[in-house]
Design an enzyme around this catalytic site. Structure first.
Site, PDB file in Angstrom:
ATOM      1  N   SER A 136       1.280  -2.373 -11.749  1.00 15.91           N
ATOM      2  CA  SER A 136       0.915  -4.181 -10.940  1.00 15.91           C
ATOM      3  C   SER A 136       2.166  -4.867 -11.473  1.00 15.91           C
ATOM      4  O   SER A 136       2.834  -4.457 -12.870  1.00 15.91           O
ATOM      5  CB  SER A 136      -0.431  -4.413 -11.614  1.00 15.91           C
ATOM      6  OG  SER A 136      -1.089  -6.251 -11.713  1.00 15.91           O
ATOM      7  N   TYR A 150      -7.183  -4.890 -18.009  1.00 13.64           N
ATOM      8  CA  TYR A 150      -6.134  -4.216 -16.718  1.00 13.64           C
ATOM      9  C   TYR A 150      -4.396  -4.204 -17.554  1.00 13.64           C
ATOM     10  O   TYR A 150      -4.019  -3.573 -17.363  1.00 13.64           O
ATOM     11  CB  TYR A 150      -6.694  -5.143 -15.966  1.00 13.64           C
ATOM     12  CG  TYR A 150      -5.760  -5.128 -14.677  1.00 13.64           C
ATOM     13  CD1 TYR A 150      -6.592  -3.359 -13.941  1.00 13.64           C
ATOM     14  CD2 TYR A 150      -4.847  -5.593 -14.111  1.00 13.64           C
ATOM     15  CE1 TYR A 150      -5.555  -3.205 -12.418  1.00 13.64           C
ATOM     16  CE2 TYR A 150      -4.192  -5.654 -13.062  1.00 13.64           C
ATOM     17  CZ  TYR A 150      -4.307  -4.503 -12.246  1.00 13.64           C
ATOM     18  OH  TYR A 150      -4.334  -4.109 -10.731  1.00 13.64           O
TER      19      TYR A 150
HETATM   20  N1  LIG Z   1      -4.442  -4.925  -4.867  1.00 17.23           N
HETATM   21  C1  LIG Z   1      -3.795  -6.523  -5.795  1.00 17.23           C
HETATM   22  O1  LIG Z   1      -3.082  -7.448  -5.583  1.00 17.23           O
HETATM   23  C2  LIG Z   1      -2.975  -5.426  -6.432  1.00 17.23           C
HETATM   24  C3  LIG Z   1      -1.959  -5.559  -7.248  1.00 17.23           C
HETATM   25  C4  LIG Z   1      -1.281  -4.764  -8.242  1.00 17.23           C
HETATM   26  C5  LIG Z   1      -2.094  -3.697  -8.354  1.00 17.23           C
HETATM   27  N2  LIG Z   1      -2.814  -2.969  -7.190  1.00 17.23           N
HETATM   28  C6  LIG Z   1      -3.282  -1.962  -8.062  1.00 17.23           C
HETATM   29  O2  LIG Z   1      -3.128  -0.850  -6.912  1.00 17.23           O
HETATM   30  C7  LIG Z   1      -3.706  -0.094  -7.025  1.00 17.23           C
HETATM   31  C8  LIG Z   1      -4.375   0.249  -5.610  1.00 17.23           C
HETATM   32  O3  LIG Z   1      -5.738  -0.990  -4.947  1.00 17.23           O
HETATM   33  P1  LIG Z   1      -5.754  -1.807  -3.716  1.00 17.23           P
HETATM   34  O4  LIG Z   1      -5.113  -2.749  -4.491  1.00 17.23           O
HETATM   35  O5  LIG Z   1      -5.350  -0.510  -2.918  1.00 17.23           O
HETATM   36  O6  LIG Z   1      -6.818  -1.976  -4.107  1.00 17.23           O
HETATM   37  P2  LIG Z   1      -8.088  -0.713  -3.807  1.00 17.23           P
HETATM   38  O7  LIG Z   1      -8.029  -0.963  -2.036  1.00 17.23           O
HETATM   39  O8  LIG Z   1      -9.916  -0.968  -4.275  1.00 17.23           O
HETATM   40  O9  LIG Z   1      -7.975   0.222  -4.156  1.00 17.23           O
HETATM   41  C9  LIG Z   1      -8.725   1.947  -5.233  1.00 17.23           C
HETATM   42  C10 LIG Z   1      -8.698   2.454  -4.988  1.00 17.23           C
HETATM   43  O10 LIG Z   1      -9.102   3.721  -6.477  1.00 17.23           O
HETATM   44  C11 LIG Z   1      -9.870   4.003  -6.001  1.00 17.23           C
HETATM   45  N3  LIG Z   1     -10.640   4.744  -7.165  1.00 17.23           N
HETATM   46  C12 LIG Z   1     -11.153   3.680  -8.135  1.00 17.23           C
HETATM   47  N4  LIG Z   1     -11.414   4.110  -9.228  1.00 17.23           N
HETATM   48  C13 LIG Z   1     -11.419   5.085  -8.843  1.00 17.23           C
HETATM   49  C14 LIG Z   1     -12.063   6.630  -9.649  1.00 17.23           C
HETATM   50  N5  LIG Z   1     -12.664   6.361 -10.862  1.00 17.23           N
HETATM   51  N6  LIG Z   1     -11.797   8.051  -8.931  1.00 17.23           N
HETATM   52  C15 LIG Z   1     -11.208   8.232  -8.120  1.00 17.23           C
HETATM   53  N7  LIG Z   1     -10.627   6.924  -7.103  1.00 17.23           N
HETATM   54  C16 LIG Z   1     -10.849   5.461  -7.706  1.00 17.23           C
HETATM   55  C17 LIG Z   1     -10.701   3.792  -5.334  1.00 17.23           C
HETATM   56  O11 LIG Z   1     -11.626   4.969  -4.299  1.00 17.23           O
HETATM   57  P3  LIG Z   1     -13.308   4.888  -4.354  1.00 17.23           P
HETATM   58  O12 LIG Z   1     -13.832   3.836  -4.783  1.00 17.23           O
HETATM   59  O13 LIG Z   1     -13.398   5.539  -3.159  1.00 17.23           O
HETATM   60  O14 LIG Z   1     -13.254   5.926  -5.751  1.00 17.23           O
HETATM   61  C18 LIG Z   1     -10.292   2.887  -4.244  1.00 17.23           C
HETATM   62  O15 LIG Z   1      -9.812   3.670  -2.824  1.00 17.23           O
HETATM   63  C19 LIG Z   1      -5.040   0.214  -8.833  1.00 17.23           C
HETATM   64  O16 LIG Z   1      -4.148   0.675  -8.866  1.00 17.23           O
HETATM   65  C20 LIG Z   1      -4.639  -1.584  -8.836  1.00 17.23           C
HETATM   66  O17 LIG Z   1      -4.617  -1.645  -9.952  1.00 17.23           O
HETATM   67  C21 LIG Z   1      -3.019  -3.572  -7.204  1.00 17.23           C
END
Ligand SMILES: NC(=O)c1ccc[n+]([C@@H]2O[C@H](COP(=O)([O-])OP(=O)(O)OC[C@H]3O[C@@H](n4cnc5c(N)ncnc54)[C@H](OP(=O)(O)O)[C@@H]3O)[C@@H](O)[C@H]2O)c1
Length: 236
Positions: A136, A150
């Site tokens: 992130s 986080y």
């Molecule tokens: N969106 C933003 O602004 C942002 C910015 C910087 C970094 N990030 C990071 O980017 C990454 C991806 O997030 P995203 O934004 O693409 O959101 P997202 O669509 O909510 O993706 C997060 C994914 O993680 C999976 N997940 C969560 N807990 C899990 C567990 N215990 N076991 C297996 N899978 C798990 C979820 O699937 P299930 O619920 O089906 O398990 C979901 O598919 C994350 O690490 C987040 O911290 C996001």
């Protein structure tokens, strides 16, 4: 004919993990998909023209070890990890900190990444493989709104990638600490104040990150992208 490469993606059922998996499949990679929601993984596989669906919780160490084994058993090789599974909580600041949530976030964002890398390393050494850790912006530069667990867990991912690069350079394994700014995904629902459609329209898309991940995966074997910070121009 060269054998198609294999990438194992966590968090593959939505957002950036899903976009990275679809992008890799389009570039000719075979994909293995992990996340807790099996149906979401099946949908990703459908959009990608197929894939090995390995549903499970990345905080379950036994599952992560067996899933890594399943990828190698199915495809005979493993060339890359894209570790996108992550979580946060609305109760993220010291005055109302939820300690159970703290533990769960660190387990998901940090410990599970170490477990996946540990399980995959023997296979990655065989292929001079690549690890892309979706961290992130807050893991690159302190972001006051990101929250205690986080911020701490994502910041630690930078060190995790650097230890990999320092200790595995000899085996040809390379790691990228990929640090996205705001991305319009379901993840935003975990913020104390959920951004509206107008705010989301100015953010990055999951496909922006999928493209960046593909750049890293397709970089020549002697090239290491240590860290990649990607933000929407609108982000102050
Ligand atoms: N969106 C933003 O602004 C942002 C910015 C910087 C970094 N990030 C990071 O980017 C990454 C991806 O997030 P995203 O934004 O693409 O959101 P997202 O669509 O909510 O993706 C997060 C994914 O993680 C999976 N997940 C969560 N807990 C899990 C567990 N215990 N076991 C297996 N899978 C798990 C979820 O699937 P299930 O619920 O089906 O398990 C979901 O598919 C994350 O690490 C987040 O911290 C996001």
């Amino acid at each position: 004919m060269t054998e198609r490469k294999v990438v194992w993606v966590t968090g593959a059922g939505s957002g950036m993990g899903r976009a990275a998996a679809v992008s890799a499949a389009r570039a000719g990679w075979r994909i293995a998909l992990t996340g807790r929601r099996e149906q979401a993984l099946i949908e990703t596989a459908g959009s990608a023209g197929g894939g090995l669906v390995l549903p499970g919780d990345v905080t379950d160490a036994a599952f992560v070890a067996s899933a890594a084994g399943s990828v190698v058993a199915e495809f005979g090789r493993l060339d890359a990890l894209v570790l996108a599974a992550g979580s946060n909580t609305k109760r993220r600041f010291w005055p109302d900190l939820d300690l159970e949530a703290f533990d769960a976030i660190v387990d998901t964002n940090l410990t599970a990444v170490a477990h996946a890398v540990h399980a995959a390393l023997p296979a990655l050494r065989e292929t001079h493989g690549t690890v892309v850790v979706i961290s992130s912006y807050s893991g690159w530069s302190f972001s006051p709104g990101a929250g205690v667990a986080y911020s701490a867990s994502k910041t630690a991912l930078g060190a995790l990638c650097r230890t990999l690069n320092a200790q595995e350079a000899g085996s040809g394994v390379r790691a990228t600490h990929l640090c996205p700014g705001d991305v319009a995904t379901d993840f935003l629902e975990q913020r104390p104040v959920v951004p509206d459609a107008d705010a989301r329209s100015r953010m990055l898309t999951p496909e922006d990150i999928g493209r960046a991940v593909q750049f890293v995966l397709d970089s020549p074997r002697h090239v290491r992208v240590d860290e990649l910070v990607i933000s929407p121009v609108s982000q102050a």
